[in-house]
Design an enzyme around this catalytic site. Structure first.
Site, PDB file in Angstrom:
ATOM      1  N   GLU A 242       0.838  -1.200   0.000  1.00  0.00           N
ATOM      2  CA  GLU A 242       0.000   0.000   0.000  1.00  0.00           C
ATOM      3  C   GLU A 242       0.878   1.256   0.000  1.00  0.00           C
ATOM      4  O   GLU A 242       0.577   2.258  -0.637  1.00  0.00           O
ATOM      5  CB  GLU A 242      -0.905  -0.042   1.243  1.00  0.00           C
TER       6      GLU A 242
ATOM      7  N   GLU B 272       1.958   1.875  -3.365  1.00  0.00           N
ATOM      8  CA  GLU B 272       0.843   2.359  -4.200  1.00  0.00           C
ATOM      9  C   GLU B 272       0.589   3.835  -3.905  1.00  0.00           C
ATOM     10  O   GLU B 272       0.382   4.648  -4.811  1.00  0.00           O
ATOM     11  CB  GLU B 272      -0.406   1.518  -3.868  1.00  0.00           C
TER      12      GLU B 272
ATOM     13  N   CYS C 189      -8.284  -2.241   4.323  1.00  0.00           N
ATOM     14  CA  CYS C 189      -8.100  -3.443   5.173  1.00  0.00           C
ATOM     15  C   CYS C 189      -9.353  -3.709   6.002  1.00  0.00           C
ATOM     16  O   CYS C 189      -9.540  -4.823   6.503  1.00  0.00           O
ATOM     17  CB  CYS C 189      -6.880  -3.276   6.079  1.00  0.00           C
TER      18      CYS C 189
ATOM     19  N   SER D 243      -7.562   1.595  -1.991  1.00  0.00           N
ATOM     20  CA  SER D 243      -6.252   0.970  -2.260  1.00  0.00           C
ATOM     21  C   SER D 243      -6.516  -0.430  -2.786  1.00  0.00           C
ATOM     22  O   SER D 243      -7.386  -1.146  -2.305  1.00  0.00           O
ATOM     23  CB  SER D 243      -5.464   0.869  -0.938  1.00  0.00           C
TER      24      SER D 243
ATOM     25  N   LYS E 236     -14.671 -10.304   8.945  1.00  0.00           N
ATOM     26  CA  LYS E 236     -13.570 -11.000   8.240  1.00  0.00           C
ATOM     27  C   LYS E 236     -14.075 -12.318   7.631  1.00  0.00           C
ATOM     28  O   LYS E 236     -13.642 -12.724   6.559  1.00  0.00           O
ATOM     29  CB  LYS E 236     -12.413 -11.275   9.218  1.00  0.00           C
TER      30      LYS E 236
ATOM     31  N   GLU F 158     -15.335 -11.456   4.449  1.00  0.00           N
ATOM     32  CA  GLU F 158     -14.299 -11.070   3.498  1.00  0.00           C
ATOM     33  C   GLU F 158     -13.667 -12.307   2.866  1.00  0.00           C
ATOM     34  O   GLU F 158     -13.481 -12.379   1.647  1.00  0.00           O
ATOM     35  CB  GLU F 158     -13.208 -10.236   4.208  1.00  0.00           C
TER      36      GLU F 158
ATOM     37  N   GLU G  24     -13.741 -12.910  -5.060  1.00  0.00           N
ATOM     38  CA  GLU G  24     -12.419 -12.623  -5.685  1.00  0.00           C
ATOM     39  C   GLU G  24     -11.259 -13.054  -4.789  1.00  0.00           C
ATOM     40  O   GLU G  24     -10.097 -12.962  -5.148  1.00  0.00           O
ATOM     41  CB  GLU G  24     -12.322 -11.107  -6.016  1.00  0.00           C
TER      42      GLU G  24
ATOM     43  N   CYS H 232      -9.739  -1.792  15.371  1.00  0.00           N
ATOM     44  CA  CYS H 232     -10.032  -3.223  15.540  1.00  0.00           C
ATOM     45  C   CYS H 232     -10.029  -3.653  17.003  1.00  0.00           C
ATOM     46  O   CYS H 232     -10.671  -4.661  17.362  1.00  0.00           O
ATOM     47  CB  CYS H 232      -8.993  -4.054  14.772  1.00  0.00           C
TER      48      CYS H 232
END
Lengths: 144, 179, 453, 568, 186
Positions: free
Chosen positions: C158, C161, C178, C198, C237, C240, C245, C382
């Site tokens: 990241e 990027e 994230c 990102s 999560k 996720e 993908e 978190c």
């Protein structure tokens, strides 16, 4: 039960309120107190006037009524012993006379009473101090 | 409509004769002969003193009494022109005490009674307008400055009527100042 | 459903509706509430808030065991169960551990090590990475890795990027990706910001992808034999890792994600005595991590980690003060300008999803001009995630979050290496496998396109 | 009192100075309240918010001990703003000019820092008093119990004289005498300097009259006031003046006199103490001889009420026990000492004494019986002379030339000021539900249930918050002379730094603290001002038990089975 | 003034949403005396035994709990003498209670429930193996720091600790001041 009505003056503050008492003569006890139409209180009373008379039947809440003359025969801290009136009166008279002769009339102090005793008793007390003892040492709690 | 006793702060001098009068009226004259700790001294009106005023406060015998509404055992009811508490039914749960916005109810021990743990029964206590006591509310009778008055339905109604007429008169004068 | 509300337990108090950042809970006051799946971002804050427990009085003596079975919660658990709850996948994990064919790899999120001990009676925010690793070993995982390692990788990807976008005029501002609930929220409500996200995956997914490829090589096993488990402070999560993908490793990158609370249940289920555990290390080489990795758990942590590395990427000089306190704090939205060489890097940090909407609107109408914005759905990052140990009394919330945050910073300070790019494990994985940040293989495994669904 | 109590409610303006009617005389307070209803203007000078202050037009909440500064300032305003009744001053007074010289400097601005009252308020009050007729002044212990008591009484009299408020109804100046027969005891000459009817012992003619009446020579030396007794017992060198015998009748100095520690020591050291009373009390613990008398309700006679009214009090029930009326005991002792006194009843005594006092001559039992109340002076025995409702009719004063004398003097602060060791002030006040030393009302069941030991100390709510006191908490209050324990009563009616206690409690006995400093002329102690300190008692359980134990100890000493615990 | 009568907590159904935070907090602070209950749900290993009971009714919902009556029917009904008054509050002695249910029937508010006894992190069993229960009712968090937990955690201030005597004096003053306004009523 013979009830009689007696009007008298309240023994407490200086307002001099008139109270009408209902008294049971046989049982020798007070039944009721209601306001009388006095010059100053005009049919009203405060809490002491209404409810300040039942000390007469000696409930011993705070302290108790004195019933007989007493003398501390063993001196200052000794216990009080009940005696007859004759003995008490003569004892007081003798002691006062003794002190009067030994130290003079001005070494004796007497008090009047602004409370329940009444005018006649105060008159006699000051007459006793002035005429019998021979001093002007008489005062009372108007000053305190 | 219920009657009620009310104090006038302008006349009250804070002497609390009314509070003793109330106890004497309810406990009876024998309290002048018995041990003062053998009965409960529980006036049903309470003297309030602030910098601005002195006046006793007591139950207003509301028309929809909040206390009656919250009592879980129905100990509070209307009797004649007053709202009264049946202290036999009462178990001292204090709901009425919390509900009353005037603080007119307090909790008092019942002399001579006892709970399972030996302590005295404690129940709700408030003005009952001396219901059942001859010569009416004792506090009104004994007050030296006549600061307490018993307001009856008739008096309140006539007072309202008088005020309305007065209002009408003033309205009339606005239109015809000279008359 | 990952996050659900039990209709017979819910009293209709709608406290959850008040905390739900996506306004996804519907129902009349006093009636059982339902979750609008189209809006729900599965952040689990409703699970943390719900106090309507299975009561002997209201639901009867044996209701508790019935609900426990329904939710497939291990038998040894006796703690109160509530109307709002998250799915429990412990059975899948236990099956995988028991299956000799599967080589189970577990990775543990930064925020888990500062909270899991609380479920065993330790003080709020007790820092126990050593015991955590020991517990995972005792439970029977084959390889004990740590999400902090892929977090360092995330910083490399990241960070690069970000530098590229800033220096080569890429789309700005760049948002972190994230937090899966934030990503889901953007997909539902602000798809136009798709390109601002990102492209780097979250540390969990990066870890999953690496473990099933590079990790497999290290174990000289075929990727298909690897069963990848992640322990997360987050209920989203699990969603996720099931995203279509997330299979760039050729297999499901991460097979199942369980929460801190699930882990505690698993430890108890395996009769592991937490207090008696001896501290051990995470396995090498993919268990080694830096301070930058572990601070991912707190709000502003990802930003700080990225700046610790980004600063050097841009100026070539090490950052003067490794503790970038400017981005710390717990307010819902805060910005600061950081001197990075001659570049004034304008950054923003959002925590608590309700605070992101005004930021997005401001970016849309041009009144907010920032380079890099970190977004975390949960109130304080978190450490306050939906899967973290649930507090019995909300009075203790502030103290809990603060303690966990403080423990995370203490852990960061005590680690030898505190910047991602200085980590030997990172250098090794790039030399041996990923070549360089943004490389073809890195791009294939560690980046993705969002807003497909 | 120069006026009658019923006249209070018809006054145009009342200046109520240092007097709290609601607690001392509820029935007088009733008149004040009725007066208020009839539109009477009220100016109340009192450091506390008393009931009268509460309904007053102007409340001069002065700092304790600043009375004369306020009085002089009011006089200053009346004079400088030309509000004085010059015609009345001309005809009926003397010494006005010297008086003006004294009060010249007492501008309201001068008095403001002393009295803590804004100058403008003093002006407003003076104007209201001077311009509203008829104006009456009532004062009480708030004036008398200071070391400048006499000066303040004269100061108040000056105000009445300046404004011509004498000679008619509902005006004048009135000390509202506290107790039921304190006026009577003074009338009867139970004073060291005067025979019955306020005839002075130093006046040879008067003394001669009494010597002739009583048949014995009489001393011409003024006697010893009651407040000098401790000094005359403990520190008097001249043996003929040192007091060796103390005949206490109907008094309880061990409770009601200031600095009780010194009083107890005096009673202990005095060779021979006789107590003639109806109840065992604290003084009785020190008496060598106790003579039990009949109480009110068991005897009869005449009282004089506060506004000079002679009224009969009558026997209600027969006394139990070996009791005698007070007058009979005194008569028997006197006879036993060689001065025979034998009277059949009180009327005989009454007839003897009224003939010796010109101003009481006409108040026979018959007349008192007929009219219920006769206010002296009543000089003529005929039934037409119904007595005198108010004094100084038409401005005729009792001085030789019938003119009133102005008297001005400077203010001085109280003698014991608050200091860093005793940072607060203590003043004694009245408890409406109890009387004097409480031996009577303390034994009345409902009065005791309403209010019982250890009494209260009234303190400012801010002070209480600062010192961490809550209502009903037991606190310890101390002065240089002693201490006692009582309950704290936070109230907004009291200014910060000041404390107020009632004096009739045995445990909360504030006279343990009061100072024995005296007014030079009246010898009245400065009860209203001494320095004190209030301390928190940490262990309240111990304190509550301790109060009960103290209470039971005293009652046990007086021979009562203390099974019946008092409701402390 | 010296505390004369017991305080109690009372709910307000116009504010209460029924979230049961109070029940959970009540159980938490009380269970910590005998059980290792920490601050998180995971530390709990015993059934939740609150001392106030969220009750739904047509008008909404609110918790119901003990009023600490001054002449307590439960105290008087308890033949075992397991219920006593300690510092003005009515307290059930968990050890003595034999679960005869008299107090539950005597209490007009339904403020008492039979709930399991737990010690050392486990439910206490009787000789017969069944769980031991006791009369569970509000003890006003006696001996627990910070006072009634339910009042502290309620998100909508729907629970109020009532000190009847102190409030009565305040209400008296307000009532007296109202008399100033009604004195010229006729």
């Amino acid at each position: 039960m013979a009830l009689k009505q007696v009007q008298t003056t309240c023994p407490y503050c200086g307002a001099g309120c008139q109270i009408m008492f209902t008294v049971d003569a046989d049982a020798n006890k007070i039944v009721e107190a209601v306001p009388a139409d006095g010059r100053t209180n005009a049919g009203t009373l405060c809490l002491k006037g209404h409810y300040g008379w039942d000390y007469l039947n000696d409930p011993q809440i705070l302290t108790k009524r004195l019933r007989k003359p007493m003398i501390r025969k063993g001196g200052k801290k000794s216990p009080l012993e009940e005696v007859s009136w004759e003995e008490a009166i003569s004892y007081v008279a003798a002691k006062l006379t003794e002190i009067k002769e030994k130290f003079g009339p001005d070494s004796i102090m007497g008090t009047g009473s602004a409370r329940g005793a009444g005018n006649e008793a105060n008159y006699l007390m000051q007459k006793f101090m002035r005429a019998c003892i021979g001093t002007n040492n008489v005062d009372h709690c108007a000053r305190i | 409509m219920n009657y009620f006793v009310k104090g006038n702060p302008d006349l009250c001098i804070g002497c609390r004769t009314c509070m003793i009068g109330c106890v004497v009226a309810h406990e009876g004259k024998h309290i002048f002969e018995i041990d003062p700790d053998s009965y409960t001294f529980n006036p049903k009106l309470h003297m309030v003193k602030t910098a601005k005023l002195s006046v006793p406060v007591q139950c207003k015998h509301c028309e929809n009494p909040a206390c009656m509404a919250v009592c879980p055992v129905g100990a509070i009811s209307r009797k004649g022109n007053a709202v009264v508490i049946d202290t036999d039914k009462c178990m001292g749960c204090k709901s009425c005490m919390d509900a009353c916005p005037f603080g007119a109810i307090n909790m008092v021990p019942v002399a001579g009674s006892s709970q399972a743990d030996g302590s005295e029964k404690v129940v709700a206590n408030k003005c009952d307008l001396c219901s059942g006591i001859p010569s009416g509310p004792a506090c009104v009778r004994v007050c030296p400055t006549a600061a307490l008055t018993l307001v009856t339905e008739e008096e309140l109604d006539s007072a309202m009527e008088k005020k309305r007429q007065e209002a009408a008169r003033t309205a009339y004068r606005e239109m015809y100042p000279q008359k | 459903m990952i996050v659900a509300i039990d209709q017979n337990l819910c009293t209709g108090c709608r406290e959850c509706a008040e905390v739900c950042p996506a306004y996804a809970i519907v129902g009349e006051q006093g009636q059982p509430q339902t979750i609008d799946v189209s809006k729900c971002v599965m952040c689990g804050q409703c699970v943390q808030k719900c106090k309507s427990y299975v009561s002997i009085l209201t639901h009867g003596k044996d209701a508790y065991e019935k609900v426990k079975k329904e939710r497939k919660i291990p038998d040894c658990v006796q703690e109160p169960l509530f109307a709002a709850h998250a799915v429990c996948n412990i059975d899948k994990v236990k099956a995988a551990i028991a299956d000799p064919e599967k080589f189970t790899i577990v990775q543990c999120a930064p925020a888990v090590r500062v909270a899991v001990a609380e479920e065993f009676g330790a003080d709020l925010g007790s820092l126990t990475p050593g015991k955590l690793a020991a517990a995972l070993r005792a439970v029977g995982f084959d390889r004990i890795y740590d999400t902090n390692f892929p977090a360092d990788v995330t910083i490399m990807e990241e960070g690069t990027e970000l530098v590229k976008r800033v220096t080569e005029g890429g789309k700005l501002p760049m948002f972190t990706s994230c937090c899966p609930a934030w990503v889901k929220f953007m997909e539902n409500n602000y798809p136009e910001f798709k390109d601002n996200l990102s492209s780097a995956k979250s540390p969990q997914q990066i870890g999953g992808a690496i473990f099933k490829t590079y990790g497999a090589q290290l174990e000289n096993l075929d990727g298909s034999r690897i069963y990848s488990v992640s322990v997360m402070p987050c209920t989203c999560k699990e969603f996720e890792c099931e995203r279509p993908e997330m299979k760039d490793s050729g297999y499901r990158d991460v097979d199942v994600a369980i929460t801190t609370r699930d882990l505690a249940w698993l430890i108890k289920d395996k009769q592991v005595d937490w207090d008696a555990l001896e501290e051990t290390e995470f396995d090498q080489p993919l268990g080694v991590y830096t301070g930058a990795g572990t601070i991912f758990g707190v709000t502003g942590g990802v930003m700080e980690a990225a700046i610790r590395t980004g600063y050097e990427l841009i100026t070539g000089q090490p950052i003067p003060d490794v503790e970038v306190t400017a981005v710390r704090g717990t307010e819902g939205f805060r910005t600061s300008v950081l001197k990075v060489g001659d570049l004034d890097l304008k950054v923003g940090v959002v925590t608590g999803l309700k605070n992101v909407v005004p930021v997005l609107e401001a970016v849309k109408n041009g009144t907010l001009d920032l380079h890099f914005i970190e977004v975390m759905t949960c109130p304080e990052g978190c450490v306050s995630g939906g899967g973290q140990p649930k507090l019995l009394m909300d009075l203790d919330r502030e103290e809990a979050f603060a303690a966990r945050r403080e423990a995370t910073f203490v852990h960061d300070r005590e680690l030898p290496v505190r910047k991602s790019h200085e980590s030997p494990a990172i250098k090794k994985v790039y030399e041996e496998f990923l070549e360089e940040p943004g490389s073809h293989i890195a791009h294939h495994l560690l980046h993705t396109e969002y807003c497909i669904g | 009192m120069s006026m009658g109590i019923p006249e209070i409610e018809d006054a145009g303006c009342l200046l109520c100075f240092g007097y709290n009617g609601a607690d001392s005389h509820p029935i007088v307070a009733r008149r004040i309240v009725r007066g208020r209803q009839k539109g009477m203007k009220i100016i109340c000078a009192d450091p506390r918010v008393t009931e009268t202050a509460r309904i007053s037009d102007i409340h001069l909440q002065l700092k304790g001990g600043s009375n004369l500064a306020l009085v002089n300032a009011m006089a200053n305003v009346i004079w400088t703003e030309g509000l004085a009744d010059t015609q009345f001053i001309e005809e009926h007074t003397k010494g006005y000019d010297e008086f003006l010289k004294v009060i010249e400097k007492y501008t309201p601005e001068y008095a403001e820092p002393i009295t803590h009252i804004p100058a403008e308020e003093i002006r407003k009050a003076a104007r209201m008093y001077a311009t509203t007729k008829p104006a009456m002044i009532l004062y009480g212990m708030g004036v008398c119990q200071f070391t400048q008591a006499v000066d303040v009484v004269k100061g108040l009299a000056n105000l009445a004289l300046m404004t011509g408020n004498f000679g008619g109804p509902s005006m004048g100046i009135g000390p509202v005498r506290g107790q039921n027969n304190v006026q009577g005891a003074c009338d009867m000459g139970a004073l060291p300097n005067s025979y019955p009817g306020y005839q002075n012992v130093t006046d040879p003619a008067v003394r001669e009259k009494f010597e002739k009446a009583w048949g014995v020579p009489l001393s011409d030396k003024v006697g010893c006031p009651i407040t000098h007794v401790p000094h005359r017992v403990l520190h008097e060198e001249d043996e003929s003046k040192r007091i060796h015998a103390y005949y206490i009748f109907g008094e309880d100095p061990a409770q009601s006199d200031p600095d009780l520690a010194e009083v107890r020591e005096a009673l202990d050291k005095c060779d021979f103490v006789v107590m003639q009373d109806i109840y065992m009390n604290k003084t009785g613990l020190y008496a060598d001889v106790i003579l039990p008398a009949t109480a009110w309700g068991e005897n009869e006679g005449v009282y004089t009420c506060a506004d000079r009214g002679f009224q009969r009090f009558r026997k209600l029930i027969e006394p139990e026990g070996d009791l005698k009326p007070d007058w009979q005991i005194i008569a028997e002792i006197s006879t036993a000492m060689g001065y025979p006194m034998n009277y059949k009843n009180t009327e005989e005594i009454w007839d003897e004494l009224i003939d010796l006092c010109p101003s009481f001559k006409g108040a026979t039992y018959e007349k008192i019986e007929k009219y219920g109340c006769v206010q002296w002076p009543c000089r003529d025995k005929s039934l037409e002379d119904k007595g005198t409702p108010y004094l100084h009719k038409n401005g005729v004063f009792a001085t030789a030339d019938h003119k009133a004398l102005f008297y001005g003097t400077d203010w001085h602060p109280p003698l014991e000021l608050e200091n860093d060791q005793y940072p607060m002030t203590l003043s004694t006040v009245r408890e409406v539900g109890h009387y004097s030393v409480r031996t009577m009302t303390g034994n009345c069941r409902t009065l005791r249930n309403l209010e019982d030991e250890p009494g209260w100390v009234q303190m400012n709510t801010e002070d209480c918050r600062r010192m961490g006191f809550v209502k009903g908490e037991l606190v310890k209050i101390l002065s240089k002379r002693g201490y006692c324990i009582t309950r704290c009563l936070p109230t907004d009616r009291v200014k910060p730094g000041a404390t107020y206690m009632t004096y009739q409690w045995w445990i909360g006995a504030c006279n343990e603290l009061t100072t024995a400093k005296l007014d030079p002329i009246s010898n009245t102690p400065e009860y209203k001002y001494c320095a004190c300190r209030v301390e928190k008692i940490e262990d309240q359980e111990w304190a509550e038990r301790h109060v009960m134990e103290l209470y039971d100890d005293i009652r046990a000493q007086m021979g009562i089975d203390t099974g019946k615990g008092a409701k402390a | 003034m010296k505390k004369e009568i017991g305080s109690f907590v009372v709910g307000d159904s116009t504010k209460c949403t029924g979230c049961k935070a109070c029940e959970l907090a009540c159980f938490t602070v009380h269970s910590r005396k005998e059980n290792p209950v920490g601050k998180t749900v995971g530390t709990v290993t015993v059934p939740v035994t609150p001392r106030l009971y969220l009750t739904k009714f047509e008008g909404g919902c609110m918790p119901i709990q003990c009023k600490h009556c001054e002449d307590a029917p439960c105290l008087n009904a308890c033949t075992k003498k397991a219920i006593t008054r300690i510092d003005h509050q009515v307290i059930v002695d968990q050890e003595k209670c034999i679960g005869c249910k008299d107090c539950m029937q005597a209490c007009p508010f339904g403020a008492i429930a039979l709930l399991p006894v737990s010690k050392g992190g486990k439910v206490v069993a009787q000789v017969s193996g069944e769980t031991r229960v006791y009369a569970s009712k509000c003890d006003l968090c006696q001996g627990i720091e910070g006072g009634p937990a339910c009042v502290r955690v309620c998100p909508h201030q729907a629970l109020r600790l009532v000190d009847p005597e102190a409030e009565r004096e305040e209400k008296n003053i307000r009532a007296a001041e109202a008399l100033l306004l009604t004195k010229n009523w006729r």
